[in-house]
Design a protein around this motif. Structure first.
Motif, mmCIF file in Angstrom:
data_model
loop_
_atom_site.group_PDB
_atom_site.id
_atom_site.type_symbol
_atom_site.label_atom_id
_atom_site.label_comp_id
_atom_site.label_asym_id
_atom_site.label_seq_id
_atom_site.Cartn_x
_atom_site.Cartn_y
_atom_site.Cartn_z
ATOM 1 N N SER A 581 26.808 34.765 -5.633
ATOM 2 C CA SER A 581 26.958 34.620 -7.079
ATOM 3 C C SER A 581 28.070 33.625 -7.377
ATOM 4 C CB SER A 581 27.293 35.972 -7.721
ATOM 5 O OG SER A 581 27.608 35.811 -9.105
ATOM 6 N N SER A 582 27.909 32.881 -8.458
ATOM 7 C CA SER A 582 28.954 31.960 -8.903
ATOM 8 C C SER A 582 30.027 32.684 -9.711
ATOM 9 C CB SER A 582 28.333 30.842 -9.747
ATOM 10 O OG SER A 582 27.612 31.390 -10.853
ATOM 11 N N GLU A 583 29.776 33.943 -10.078
ATOM 12 C CA GLU A 583 30.748 34.745 -10.826
ATOM 13 C C GLU A 583 31.624 35.558 -9.871
ATOM 14 O OE1 GLU A 583 31.096 34.526 -14.056
ATOM 15 O OE2 GLU A 583 29.383 33.173 -14.301
ATOM 16 N N LYS A 584 32.799 35.924 -10.346
ATOM 17 C CA LYS A 584 33.708 36.691 -9.488
ATOM 18 C C LYS A 584 33.284 38.143 -9.333
ATOM 19 C CE LYS A 584 38.048 34.118 -9.797
ATOM 20 N NZ LYS A 584 39.512 34.224 -10.022
ATOM 21 N N ASN A 585 32.797 38.743 -10.395
ATOM 22 C CA ASN A 585 32.499 40.173 -10.352
ATOM 23 C C ASN A 585 31.128 40.492 -10.937
ATOM 24 O OD1 ASN A 585 35.165 41.291 -9.351
ATOM 25 N ND2 ASN A 585 35.872 40.180 -11.171
ATOM 26 N N PRO A 586 30.063 40.079 -10.298
ATOM 27 C CA PRO A 586 28.738 40.451 -10.801
ATOM 28 C C PRO A 586 28.513 41.948 -10.638
ATOM 29 C CG PRO A 586 28.554 39.413 -8.655
ATOM 30 C CD PRO A 586 29.986 39.274 -9.069
ATOM 31 N N ARG A 587 27.804 42.548 -11.573
ATOM 32 C CA ARG A 587 27.537 43.986 -11.512
ATOM 33 C C ARG A 587 26.243 44.281 -10.760
ATOM 34 N NH1 ARG A 587 28.353 49.219 -10.735
ATOM 35 N NH2 ARG A 587 27.156 50.584 -12.144
ATOM 36 N N PHE A 588 25.184 43.495 -11.060
ATOM 37 C CA PHE A 588 23.895 43.711 -10.425
ATOM 38 C C PHE A 588 23.411 42.426 -9.754
ATOM 39 C CE2 PHE A 588 23.970 46.931 -13.807
ATOM 40 C CZ PHE A 588 23.683 48.079 -13.066
ATOM 41 N N VAL A 589 22.591 42.594 -8.725
ATOM 42 C CA VAL A 589 22.145 41.447 -7.942
ATOM 43 C C VAL A 589 21.082 40.617 -8.647
ATOM 44 C CG1 VAL A 589 22.701 42.572 -5.755
ATOM 45 C CG2 VAL A 589 20.405 42.827 -6.720
ATOM 46 N N ASP A 590 20.529 41.113 -9.765
ATOM 47 C CA ASP A 590 19.509 40.350 -10.480
ATOM 48 C C ASP A 590 20.075 39.630 -11.700
ATOM 49 O OD1 ASP A 590 19.993 42.556 -12.034
ATOM 50 O OD2 ASP A 590 17.893 43.165 -12.233
ATOM 51 N N GLU A 591 21.382 39.516 -11.798
ATOM 52 C CA GLU A 591 21.989 38.768 -12.893
ATOM 53 C C GLU A 591 21.716 37.274 -12.707
ATOM 54 O OE1 GLU A 591 26.100 39.816 -13.123
ATOM 55 O OE2 GLU A 591 25.701 41.941 -13.496
ATOM 56 N N PRO A 592 21.748 36.489 -13.786
ATOM 57 C CA PRO A 592 21.420 35.052 -13.686
ATOM 58 C C PRO A 592 22.281 34.288 -12.678
ATOM 59 C CG PRO A 592 21.471 35.746 -15.985
ATOM 60 C CD PRO A 592 21.967 36.912 -15.182
ATOM 61 N N SER A 593 23.514 34.716 -12.464
ATOM 62 C CA SER A 593 24.401 34.001 -11.551
ATOM 63 C C SER A 593 24.124 34.309 -10.087
ATOM 64 C CB SER A 593 25.864 34.359 -11.854
ATOM 65 O OG SER A 593 26.131 35.718 -11.506
ATOM 66 N N CYS A 594 23.253 35.291 -9.825
ATOM 67 C CA CYS A 594 23.033 35.766 -8.457
ATOM 68 C C CYS A 594 21.783 35.166 -7.831
ATOM 69 C CB CYS A 594 22.935 37.291 -8.430
ATOM 70 S SG CYS A 594 24.419 38.131 -9.007
ATOM 71 N N THR A 595 21.885 34.909 -6.543
ATOM 72 C CA THR A 595 20.756 34.395 -5.768
ATOM 73 C C THR A 595 20.628 35.178 -4.483
ATOM 74 O OG1 THR A 595 21.130 32.153 -6.628
ATOM 75 C CG2 THR A 595 19.751 32.360 -4.662
ATOM 76 N N HIS A 596 19.404 35.588 -4.179
ATOM 77 C CA HIS A 596 19.160 36.265 -2.894
ATOM 78 C C HIS A 596 19.107 35.195 -1.815
ATOM 79 C CE1 HIS A 596 16.526 38.195 0.245
ATOM 80 N NE2 HIS A 596 17.459 39.109 0.060
ATOM 81 N N VAL A 597 20.079 35.217 -0.915
ATOM 82 C CA VAL A 597 20.184 34.159 0.089
ATOM 83 C C VAL A 597 19.660 34.569 1.451
ATOM 84 C CG1 VAL A 597 22.089 32.992 -1.061
ATOM 85 C CG2 VAL A 597 22.581 34.794 0.591
ATOM 86 N N GLY A 598 19.326 35.827 1.629
ATOM 87 C CA GLY A 598 18.795 36.230 2.921
ATOM 88 C C GLY A 598 19.061 37.686 3.208
ATOM 89 N N SER A 599 18.978 38.027 4.480
ATOM 90 C CA SER A 599 19.168 39.417 4.879
ATOM 91 C C SER A 599 19.769 39.493 6.268
ATOM 92 C CB SER A 599 17.832 40.174 4.854
ATOM 93 O OG SER A 599 16.903 39.545 5.721
ATOM 94 N N PHE A 600 20.438 40.593 6.528
ATOM 95 C CA PHE A 600 20.970 40.898 7.844
ATOM 96 C C PHE A 600 20.185 42.080 8.401
ATOM 97 C CE2 PHE A 600 24.983 39.250 5.849
ATOM 98 C CZ PHE A 600 25.021 38.087 6.590
ATOM 99 N N VAL A 601 19.712 41.957 9.616
ATOM 100 C CA VAL A 601 19.019 43.053 10.274
ATOM 101 C C VAL A 601 19.944 43.633 11.338
ATOM 102 C CG1 VAL A 601 17.012 43.734 11.632
ATOM 103 C CG2 VAL A 601 16.780 41.999 9.868
#
Length: 645
Positions: A581-601
């Protein structure tokens, strides 16, 4: 994963590094087997006491000591540029003597640089390369029209990786005539060309035959690339035959900074008043402005007392490099000739189209705002003028008189004359954005004592760049080293031998993991889940659990404080969805500033006794790493990082 159980980790983090459970933050979905009020008597220091054979949960280790040179026998560097690319290699013995003298580099004698065009000619099978660089272009021009239809010619394809939200291993790339191949195959073929060229040169110049394990490869990438782009480049390197353990990715402005730290690039004054050329001294703070063919990268560094470099500001930039000027020229051509006519030229006369592109590139590189030259000439293929006349039923020379370009453009025979004033406007968008980005960084409070701009990259050779920067930042010392296009390549060799020279970086994004959390007042009603906690509070999904914050200084080689997550009984795998996220404190992962970049297995033990898991994220180098600790077994798991869909 077959029949093995695979679940996404849920839960809420512990407020500190210990495993001690709090009241509300340790609640979980209804479970009859767990006492959520139970206190854990494990302390932070007792996590490793369960077995003598456990892997310690310690800061990231490396075979390279702090600031010490690596034991690698040979370092080979690949500077994979948008417009120009090159390679270099150096033996460890040569590096100790004088890495510049022992540096072997590819000299194409084009524009007085040691780079060739990033152009790849692929065979009709779509797997093997025929040639690379300027030779690829000349080979293509020598093919018959029928042969050209069967082959693939890719130019300046690196930009495909920049800020591409659809980047995946299945993505395709279009060649000069719109034919498609898997992008990863194209990049792999180019890297394979460099690999085979380096190996041939090494073994031809030595009586000893070196093995693959003797060579460590460094591939340069822009600092503003995201995690997907970096992983894509790694995938391509592996497909090219490079072992993943022998490959490092070097950030281009960091590599350039390392090089300029070693060589004289500034003018200093001696005690007697005489001027002397000097390298960047301990305590120096400066902006690194890497002006490449495609992207520009701007960051700030400080030279530390032990020779290391500390990043002072997160890298920023965009697509404002040299090819941005080419795009403006092509936009002008589209307005003048029309997009359909240019498409006809590209598809029916690709050789002529290629020569036009190269002529535009040459005129762009030689444009000098300080030279008293009224016009600049471009060679116009006869096939382009014929296509225009066929499409519009009128010669371009006649229609030109009725356009807004009539005063600045004329066509005589096969030459297009463009006024100096019009040609200079093609640079305007690029220059304005470069100045804007630099000013935004310099205006920040922490940059108040930065007085030097270190400008590198092939685009830095433009006279317009130098004039614009010295005028716009007259109160700063603008330093452009000799051969600025080679700074990244030579610095990559230093990075390969001394990867620990970078002491710390400033995080470009806030990184976190999606988790199950407690719904709070003010959260959207739609986030509530049907399940409630034992204390009557609602659960909500998709909470952004922050691990690293944008602007945070991250020590290279160190992990952040771990956070605790729930693990189901018998769970053998955990999938952690990773967000930026480009924001310091996003609350939810689906906010406009957030991007799903991948996953850890994470592969777990599948233990039937249900305990929690500590997860921590670190920067081991230019990429992210993750580790997890199972509290009941004490086992440490390193993740498999997946950023490509």
């Amino acid at each position: 994963m077959g029949n093995k159980q695979s679940k996404t980790v849920s839960g809420s983090p512990s407020p500190n590094m210990s495993t001690r459970k709090t009241e509300e933050t340790k609640e979980e979905p209804n479970s009859e087997n767990v006492d959520t009020n139970q206190e854990s008597d494990n302390s932070e220091n007792s996590l490793h006491d369960e077995s003598e054979n456990l892997v310690p949960f310690d800061p990231l280790k490396s075979e390279d000591g702090d600031r010490n040179e690596s034991s690698r026998l040979i370092v080979a560097a690949i500077d994979f540029g948008t417009h120009g690319s090159g390679f270099a290699f150096c033996t460890r013995a040569g590096y100790k003597k004088d890495f510049q003298k022992e540096l072997y580099s590819w000299n194409t004698e084009i524009n007085n640089t040691l780079k060739a065009h990033t152009t790849l000619l692929m065979m009709p099978n779509g797997k093997d390369y025929k040639s690379f660089g300027n030779k690829a272009e000349s080979d293509y021009l020598e093919l018959t029209r029928e042969e050209q239809k069967k082959h693939y010619l890719f130019r300046q394809f690196k930009m495909m990786l920049f800020n591409n939200q659809n980047l995946s291993e299945t993505l395709t790339l279009k060649d000069i005539t719109e034919k498609e191949l898997p992008a990863v195959d194209v990049f792999a073929a180019a890297i394979r060309y460099f690999k085979e060229s380096v190996e041939n040169k090494i073994n031809a110049g030595s009586s000893k035959v070196f093995n693959d394990d003797d060579i460590h490869w460094v591939i340069t990438v822009p600092a503003i690339w995201d995690l997907r782009s970096k992983e894509f480049m790694r995938k391509a390197a592996e497909k090219a035959g490079l072992d993943a353990t022998t490959v490092s990715l070097a950030l281009e402005p960091e590599a350039a900074s390392m090089y300029c730290r070693r060589v004289p690039v500034t003018i200093s004054t001696r005690k007697d008043g005489a001027k002397q050329i000097a390298s960047l001294q301990t305590g120096s703070k400066y902006l690194v402005v890497d002006l490449g063919g495609g992207t520009i990268d701007v960051t700030a560094h400080e030279v530390l007392g032990d020779g290391g470099l500390k990043e002072l500001h997160q890298a920023t930039g965009g697509y404002y490099g040299g090819t941005c000027v080419n795009d403006e020229i092509m936009s002008f051509f589209k307005r003048l000739f029309g997009a359909p006519v240019l498409m006809t030229l590209k598809n029916e006369h690709p050789g002529d189209y290629l020569q036009l592109m190269n002529d535009i590139e040459m005129k762009k590189c030689t444009f000098n705002c300080n030279v008293h030259q009224k016009t600049y000439n471009l060679n116009i293929p006869a096939s382009l003028m014929d296509a225009y006349e066929k499409y519009s039923e009128c010669p371009i020379r006649e229609d030109l008189e009725n356009t807004t370009f009539a005063k600045d453009v004329s066509i005589i025979s096969d030459k297009m004359k463009i006024s100096k004033e019009l040609f200079e406007t093609f640079f305007q968008r690029s220059l304005e954005n470069i100045v804007r980005i630099i000013k935004e960084i310099l205006d920040s409070a922490e940059m108040s004592d930065v007085n030097t701009l270190l400008v590198v990259g092939g685009y830095a050779e433009s006279s317009l760049i130098k004039d614009t920067l010295t005028t716009s930042f007259s109160d700063k010392n603008v330093v452009i080293p000799t051969n600025p296009s080679l700074c990244v390549l030579k610095g990559a060799i230093i990075f390969g031998f001394e990867p620990k020279l970078i002491d710390s970086r400033v995080c470009r994004y806030t990184y976190g993991i999606a988790k199950l959390g407690i719904w709070q007042k003010g959260d959207p009603e739609g986030k509530k889940l049907p399940e409630m906690t034992r204390r009557g509070r609602y659960w909500c999904d998709g909470v952004f659990d922050k691990h690293i914050e944008v602007g945070q200084v991250v020590k290279v080689g160190e992990f952040q404080d771990p956070k605790e997550y729930f693990v189901e009984k018998g769970q053998e795998f955990a999938l952690l969805d990773f967000y930026a996220s480009s924001e310091k404190n996003p609350r939810f992962v689906d906010e406009p500033s957030c991007t799903h970049v991948g996953s850890f297995v994470l592969e777990l033990s599948g233990n039937e006794s249900r305990k929690n898991m500590l997860v921590r994220i670190g920067f081991g180098g230019t990429e992210l790493e993750v580790e997890a600790l199972e509290e009941d077994t004490g086992r440490v798991y390193k993740s498999c990082c997946h950023f490509l869909p």
